[in-house]
Design a protein around this motif. Structure first.
Motif, PDB file in Angstrom:
ATOM      1  N   HIS A  62      92.872 -15.509  84.977  1.00 59.11           N
ATOM      2  CA  HIS A  62      93.358 -16.129  86.202  1.00 59.11           C
ATOM      3  C   HIS A  62      93.672 -17.666  85.585  1.00 59.11           C
ATOM      4  O   HIS A  62      93.432 -18.179  84.639  1.00 59.11           O
ATOM      5  CB  HIS A  62      91.910 -16.490  86.868  1.00 59.11           C
ATOM      6  N   CYS A 101      93.210 -20.097  92.195  1.00 54.92           N
ATOM      7  CA  CYS A 101      93.782 -19.236  91.270  1.00 54.92           C
ATOM      8  C   CYS A 101      95.441 -19.439  91.650  1.00 54.92           C
ATOM      9  O   CYS A 101      95.865 -19.090  92.677  1.00 54.92           O
ATOM     10  CB  CYS A 101      93.322 -17.801  91.324  1.00 54.92           C
ATOM     11  N   ILE A 145      97.655 -17.180  90.600  1.00 58.07           N
ATOM     12  CA  ILE A 145      98.114 -15.920  90.577  1.00 58.07           C
ATOM     13  C   ILE A 145      98.260 -15.931  92.306  1.00 58.07           C
ATOM     14  O   ILE A 145      97.257 -15.867  92.965  1.00 58.07           O
ATOM     15  CB  ILE A 145      97.161 -14.600  90.069  1.00 58.07           C
ATOM     16  N   HIS A 205      96.233 -13.773  94.432  1.00 56.17           N
ATOM     17  CA  HIS A 205      94.774 -14.107  94.489  1.00 56.17           C
ATOM     18  C   HIS A 205      94.698 -15.440  95.488  1.00 56.17           C
ATOM     19  O   HIS A 205      93.761 -15.288  96.285  1.00 56.17           O
ATOM     20  CB  HIS A 205      94.228 -14.433  93.102  1.00 56.17           C
ATOM     21  N   MET A 230      91.198 -16.738  96.926  1.00 60.63           N
ATOM     22  CA  MET A 230      90.610 -17.221  95.610  1.00 60.63           C
ATOM     23  C   MET A 230      90.798 -18.713  95.637  1.00 60.63           C
ATOM     24  O   MET A 230      91.718 -19.340  94.708  1.00 60.63           O
ATOM     25  CB  MET A 230      91.114 -16.594  94.217  1.00 60.63           C
TER      26      MET A 230
HETATM   27 CU    CU Z   1      93.355 -14.944  89.756  1.00 60.26          CU
END
Ligand code: CU
Ligand code: C2O
Ligand code: CU
Length: 491
Positions: A418, A472, A474, A477, A482
């Protein structure tokens, strides 16, 4: 943007993925239960790897984003306008791809700002959907931060103001729209901000924009047969990967180098792909800056890993190479950028010995806040919680040094990398699993990669009061929650 609407296609994509055996579950659990470790017996995997395809044939000249000129300059004050709009971009000759861009059809212009300036930016949304403009890595008041709370509705404008308080750095801007960041960035919304200061100027680094000082945003995309971005078809809740590499929006890009030293400002602007940048003949290069500014000294390395959101400024020496020769910047086995030696290379200075004077960040063993990253796909969490815009997760005060410990908790599948990003400030990594970070991570950072099972401690403080996100990077995500928010009050 009709071509890019994963909301409409998410359900379809997920059921296809399930049919393909990518997710074997008996139904979606609440994320909290998931985060508490109810994965026993499930056969889940993280992301289906999508390999980059090496392009063949002719190279295309690397696009260099234009420098954004202010509408108005008044002493230290600059007024800029960014227009978010839908457009068509020709990535391959003869076909048009529906894209998003700032002041153009794909990506955005580069803002060149100097420490001490007062900046006002008018954000005009000409798209059909809402967006926000976030200044990633920039120390801005939270009201100007462009997080999910600061929506610019279609057909409207919003002005944001901030003073440039930080040192020279390569930072960037992109949308942070609730649940839509991944799709909007994929569509093309991202741009560079180069911050300048006296220290950087005094080091005589290559600084001729687009000549020996080149911004390079690296992204991966997948296209349909009709050359449209295939976000829905490739959507992966664990991070969407594409098979085609774009450098500044150029597929199979080449750059004509005219100087002995080339400064590249690398930005991983991909939704999820991690790059390991290297030079094709294995020669070392110098990293001179991390996310938030110059390192104290250049660090010689042969390979640099950048996870989504991270930046690195590197210097490549082509001295001694002759006209007609070339060197490739690669990641894994794919060409990111061909560097063509165009004529006799001009001397443009030498590698400085010293770049900056940051105090050493010392780990005194205390931890003020802990964050546990966990989960996968649509069920990711931080400290067991999924993002809620109306919930403040953490509270702090300005000008207070704190140590944050981030832990990437493995799951039954082993877990995944992550990239943890924090808004409104820059931090200094203290330790990775108790050990000092590598030399090239000892400068300012705002995004840090954590391998599965890894624990990172960093030292941080906030200059500005208000609400700031951490998440995160990403992007799927982030969109899946997240993410959390910390409210900082003035000391
Ligand atoms: Cu992530
Ligand atoms: Cu680059 Cu919160 O993002
Ligand atoms: Cu950010």
């Amino acid at each position: 943007m009709k071509a890019l609407n994963p909301k409409r296609n998410l359900r379809k994509t997920l059921s296809l993925a399930m049919a393909a055996g990518l997710f074997v579950t008996s139904g979606w659990m609440p994320a909290k239960a998931f985060a508490q470790g109810m994965m026993g017996g499930m056969n889940m995997m993280h992301s289906a790897d999508v390999k980059l395809v090496q392009e063949q044939g002719d190279y295309r000249p690397l696009r260099i984003p234009a420098i954004l000129e202010p509408d108005e300059t008044n002493g230290n004050a600059r007024h800029y306008t960014l227009i978010m709009d839908e457009g068509q971009t020709e990535f391959r000759e003869g076909s048009q791809t529906a894209t998003l861009g700032y002041n153009g059809s794909y990506l955005g212009p580069t803002l060149v700002l100097t420490k001490g300036e007062d900046i006002k930016v008018t954000l005009r949304n000409q798209m059909e959907e809402e967006t926000t403009v976030h200044w990633h890595g920039v120390l801005v008041p939270s009201i100007a931060d462009g997080g999910p709370h600061q929506v610019v509705n279609p057909g409207t404008e919003r002005d944001v103001s901030f003073s440039v308080k930080q040192e020279a750095a390569t930072v960037w801007y992109h949308p942070h729209t609730m649940g839509k960041t991944a799709e909007q960035v994929y569509g093309g919304l991202a741009g560079f901000i180069l911050i300048k200061d006296d220290n950087e100027l005094s080091r005589n680094l290559p600084a001729e924009y687009g000549v020996d000082d080149v911004p390079l945003v690296v992204q991966d995309r997948s296209f349909t047969q009709g050359m449209q971005f295939d976000y829905p078809g490739n959507f992966n809740p664990d991070g969407t990967l594409g098979n085609t590499l774009l450098a500044n929006g150029t597929i199979h890009a080449a750059f004509d180098v005219t100087t002995e030293l080339l400064r590249l400002r690398l930005l991983n602007g991909s939704n999820a792909r991690i790059y390991n940048f290297q030079l094709s003949d294995g020669r070392p290069f110098m990293q001179i800056a991390s996310d938030g500014g110059l390192l104290n000294e250049p660090v010689a390395i042969q390979s640099i890993r950048l996870t989504p959101g991270e930046r690195a400024e590197i210097m490549v020496s082509l001295k001694g190479m002759n006209s007609g020769e070339y060197l490739d910047l690669i990641s894994e086995d794919t060409t990111v950028l061909r560097l063509n030696v165009a004529g006799d290379l001009k001397p443009n200075g030498s590698m400085p010995v010293t770049l900056n004077q940051l105090a050493t960040a010392v780990d005194n063993g205390t931890v003020d806040r802990r964050f546990v990253l966990f989960g996968m796909g649509a069920m990711v969490s931080i400290n067991g919680d999924v993002f809620d815009m109306n919930r403040v997760d953490e509270r702090g005060i300005t000008d207070q040094d704190e140590v944050w410990e981030i832990y990437n908790r493995p799951d039954m599948m082993g877990g995944m990398v992550h990239s943890f990003h924090l808004h409104g400030t820059q931090f200094r990594i203290l330790t990775r699993d108790g050990a000092l970070p590598p030399l090239n991570e000892r400068g300012w950072k705002d995004t840090v990669a954590l391998d599965s099972g890894e624990r990172v401690r960093f030292l941080v403080s906030f200059d500005e009061p208000g609400l700031f996100m951490y998440h995160c990077h990403i992007l799927e995500h982030e969109d899946n929650g997240m993410m959390g928010q910390i409210e900082i009050t003035a000391k």
